[in-house]
Design a protein around this motif. Structure first.
Motif, PDB file in Angstrom:
ATOM      1  N   UNK A 261       0.828  -1.203   0.000  1.00 64.07           N
ATOM      2  CA  UNK A 261       0.000   0.000   0.000  1.00 64.07           C
ATOM      3  C   UNK A 261       0.867   1.259   0.000  1.00 64.07           C
ATOM      4  N   UNK A 262       1.937   1.244   0.773  1.00 61.27           N
ATOM      5  CA  UNK A 262       2.851   2.384   0.841  1.00 61.27           C
ATOM      6  C   UNK A 262       3.544   2.588  -0.508  1.00 61.27           C
ATOM      7  N   UNK A 263       3.949   1.511  -1.159  1.00 63.26           N
ATOM      8  CA  UNK A 263       4.590   1.615  -2.484  1.00 63.26           C
ATOM      9  C   UNK A 263       3.627   2.257  -3.491  1.00 63.26           C
ATOM     10  N   UNK A 264       2.386   1.816  -3.488  1.00 63.95           N
ATOM     11  CA  UNK A 264       1.360   2.381  -4.366  1.00 63.95           C
ATOM     12  C   UNK A 264       1.168   3.870  -4.065  1.00 63.95           C
ATOM     13  N   UNK A 265       1.037   4.205  -2.801  1.00 66.96           N
ATOM     14  CA  UNK A 265       0.821   5.577  -2.365  1.00 66.96           C
ATOM     15  C   UNK A 265       1.995   6.476  -2.756  1.00 66.96           C
ATOM     16  N   UNK A 266       3.207   5.968  -2.595  1.00 64.32           N
ATOM     17  CA  UNK A 266       4.408   6.754  -2.925  1.00 64.32           C
ATOM     18  C   UNK A 266       4.425   7.129  -4.403  1.00 64.32           C
ATOM     19  N   UNK A 267       4.056   6.191  -5.273  1.00 63.74           N
ATOM     20  CA  UNK A 267       4.031   6.488  -6.703  1.00 63.74           C
ATOM     21  C   UNK A 267       2.968   7.531  -7.037  1.00 63.74           C
ATOM     22  N   UNK A 268       1.798   7.435  -6.415  1.00 61.48           N
ATOM     23  CA  UNK A 268       0.765   8.452  -6.624  1.00 61.48           C
ATOM     24  C   UNK A 268       1.283   9.833  -6.227  1.00 61.48           C
ATOM     25  N   UNK A 269       1.971   9.905  -5.099  1.00 61.49           N
ATOM     26  CA  UNK A 269       2.522  11.190  -4.641  1.00 61.49           C
ATOM     27  C   UNK A 269       3.563  11.722  -5.618  1.00 61.49           C
ATOM     28  N   UNK A 270       4.445  10.851  -6.110  1.00 57.83           N
ATOM     29  CA  UNK A 270       5.474  11.284  -7.053  1.00 57.83           C
ATOM     30  C   UNK A 270       4.855  11.826  -8.351  1.00 57.83           C
ATOM     31  N   UNK A 271       3.847  11.124  -8.861  1.00 56.05           N
ATOM     32  CA  UNK A 271       3.197  11.573 -10.105  1.00 56.05           C
ATOM     33  C   UNK A 271       2.607  12.961  -9.920  1.00 56.05           C
ATOM     34  N   UNK A 272       1.862  13.167  -8.869  1.00 61.43           N
ATOM     35  CA  UNK A 272       1.243  14.466  -8.642  1.00 61.43           C
ATOM     36  C   UNK A 272       2.292  15.548  -8.422  1.00 61.43           C
ATOM     37  N   UNK A 273       3.337  15.230  -7.671  1.00 62.47           N
ATOM     38  CA  UNK A 273       4.389  16.212  -7.428  1.00 62.47           C
ATOM     39  C   UNK A 273       5.034  16.658  -8.745  1.00 62.47           C
ATOM     40  N   UNK A 274       5.380  15.700  -9.601  1.00 60.40           N
ATOM     41  CA  UNK A 274       6.024  16.021 -10.875  1.00 60.40           C
ATOM     42  C   UNK A 274       5.106  16.862 -11.756  1.00 60.40           C
ATOM     43  N   UNK A 275       3.829  16.533 -11.770  1.00 59.03           N
ATOM     44  CA  UNK A 275       2.881  17.285 -12.592  1.00 59.03           C
ATOM     45  C   UNK A 275       2.791  18.736 -12.137  1.00 59.03           C
ATOM     46  N   UNK A 276       2.641  18.954 -10.845  1.00 55.17           N
ATOM     47  CA  UNK A 276       2.530  20.324 -10.330  1.00 55.17           C
ATOM     48  C   UNK A 276       3.843  21.069 -10.508  1.00 55.17           C
ATOM     49  N   UNK A 277       4.948  20.413 -10.223  1.00 56.07           N
ATOM     50  CA  UNK A 277       6.263  21.054 -10.376  1.00 56.07           C
ATOM     51  C   UNK A 277       6.480  21.507 -11.819  1.00 56.07           C
ATOM     52  N   UNK A 278       6.140  20.654 -12.781  1.00 52.77           N
ATOM     53  CA  UNK A 278       6.331  21.005 -14.185  1.00 52.77           C
ATOM     54  C   UNK A 278       5.391  22.110 -14.643  1.00 52.77           C
ATOM     55  N   UNK A 279       4.140  22.070 -14.201  1.00 51.75           N
ATOM     56  CA  UNK A 279       3.216  23.141 -14.559  1.00 51.75           C
ATOM     57  C   UNK A 279       3.679  24.473 -13.962  1.00 51.75           C
ATOM     58  N   UNK A 280       4.083  24.456 -12.703  1.00 53.43           N
ATOM     59  CA  UNK A 280       4.549  25.685 -12.050  1.00 53.43           C
ATOM     60  C   UNK A 280       5.777  26.252 -12.774  1.00 53.43           C
ATOM     61  N   UNK A 281       6.661  25.367 -13.225  1.00 50.62           N
ATOM     62  CA  UNK A 281       7.852  25.800 -13.967  1.00 50.62           C
ATOM     63  C   UNK A 281       7.452  26.469 -15.282  1.00 50.62           C
ATOM     64  N   UNK A 282       6.492  25.882 -15.997  1.00 47.15           N
ATOM     65  CA  UNK A 282       6.029  26.464 -17.263  1.00 47.15           C
ATOM     66  C   UNK A 282       5.381  27.828 -17.036  1.00 47.15           C
ATOM     67  N   UNK A 283       4.566  27.928 -16.005  1.00 44.06           N
ATOM     68  CA  UNK A 283       3.920  29.211 -15.698  1.00 44.06           C
ATOM     69  C   UNK A 283       4.982  30.261 -15.377  1.00 44.06           C
ATOM     70  N   UNK A 284       5.972  29.883 -14.599  1.00 43.30           N
ATOM     71  CA  UNK A 284       7.051  30.831 -14.262  1.00 43.30           C
ATOM     72  C   UNK A 284       7.831  31.239 -15.506  1.00 43.30           C
ATOM     73  N   UNK A 285       8.124  30.271 -16.381  1.00 40.71           N
ATOM     74  CA  UNK A 285       8.853  30.582 -17.611  1.00 40.71           C
ATOM     75  C   UNK A 285       8.078  31.535 -18.518  1.00 40.71           C
ATOM     76  N   UNK A 286       6.761  31.519 -18.404  1.00 40.57           N
ATOM     77  CA  UNK A 286       5.931  32.445 -19.171  1.00 40.57           C
ATOM     78  C   UNK A 286       5.782  33.796 -18.467  1.00 40.57           C
ATOM     79  N   UNK A 287       6.396  33.916 -17.271  1.00 40.42           N
ATOM     80  CA  UNK A 287       6.374  35.186 -16.569  1.00 40.42           C
ATOM     81  C   UNK A 287       5.224  35.318 -15.585  1.00 40.42           C
TER      82      UNK A 287
END
Length: 186
Positions: free
Chosen positions: A153-179
């Motif tokens: 269960x922890x392994x499954x949960x960890x992957x869900x957290x990583x996916x969401x983290x990467x998605x938000x991090x990448x979107x935030x980076x794109x928004x910042x790059x656009x100013x």
């Protein structure tokens, strides 16, 4: 009027993602694991809301931002119960709803003067987490939520957290790059 990118005070967002798993064969659902992921401590998990909030709140300075995918429909109920019943009077809680989902929850700790923001990332990425993971070449796992194998269960949960983290991090980076600044609007 022409839109112009911000050239000053464009900030990096610091955030934490969390994901809760429950026993789904019980009524009401009972919490099993709360996984947490951020750039400071990467993945960790807790088995109670109290452990989760006490640990994560103590780490924060003044304000902390949390995201959970579909968190406004289910996960937030455990948080609101904690803030309103377990620590009666200590927290000021404001919820912003869209239909039956509390997609923004603002909490102010009257004692420590710290503030916490809980957002439902489904209102940013209107797709299931497995589809979001595919975009980043990350495969979402599967698990029997009623398994007695906590490690699975922890392994499954960890992957869900990583996916969401990467998605938000990448979107935030794109928004910042656009100013722009990555932050909620109403």
């Amino acid at each position: 009027m022409k839109l112009q990118p911000k050239t000053q005070n464009v900030r990096d967002i610091r955030f934490t993602v969390y994901d809760m798993e429950w026993w789904t064969d019980r009524e009401p659902y009972e919490l099993r694991v709360i996984g947490v992921y951020d750039e400071d401590d990467f993945y960790r998990y807790y088995e109670t809301v109290e452990e989760f909030l006490d640990s994560e709140i103590k780490k924060s300075t003044k304000t902390k931002t949390f995201f959970a995918h579909f968190g406004g429909r289910a996960d937030v109920q455990f948080l609101v119960e904690y803030f309103t019943k377990k620590r009666e009077g200590r927290y000021q809680v404001e919820l912003v709803f869209n239909g039956s989902s509390a997609f923004m929850v603002f909490v102010h700790d009257k004692v420590s003067k710290k503030s916490f923001k809980f957002y439902d990332s489904y209102f940013i990425f209107q797709a299931k987490l497995d589809k979001i993971g595919q975009f980043f070449n990350m495969q979402k796992g599967s698990v029997d939520f009623n398994t007695k194998d906590l490690a699975a269960l922890v392994k499954y949960n960890a992957q869900d957290c990583r996916i969401l983290y990467e998605a938000i991090k990448n979107l935030a980076k794109e928004v910042k790059n656009l100013g722009g600044d990555f932050k909620p609007t109403l």
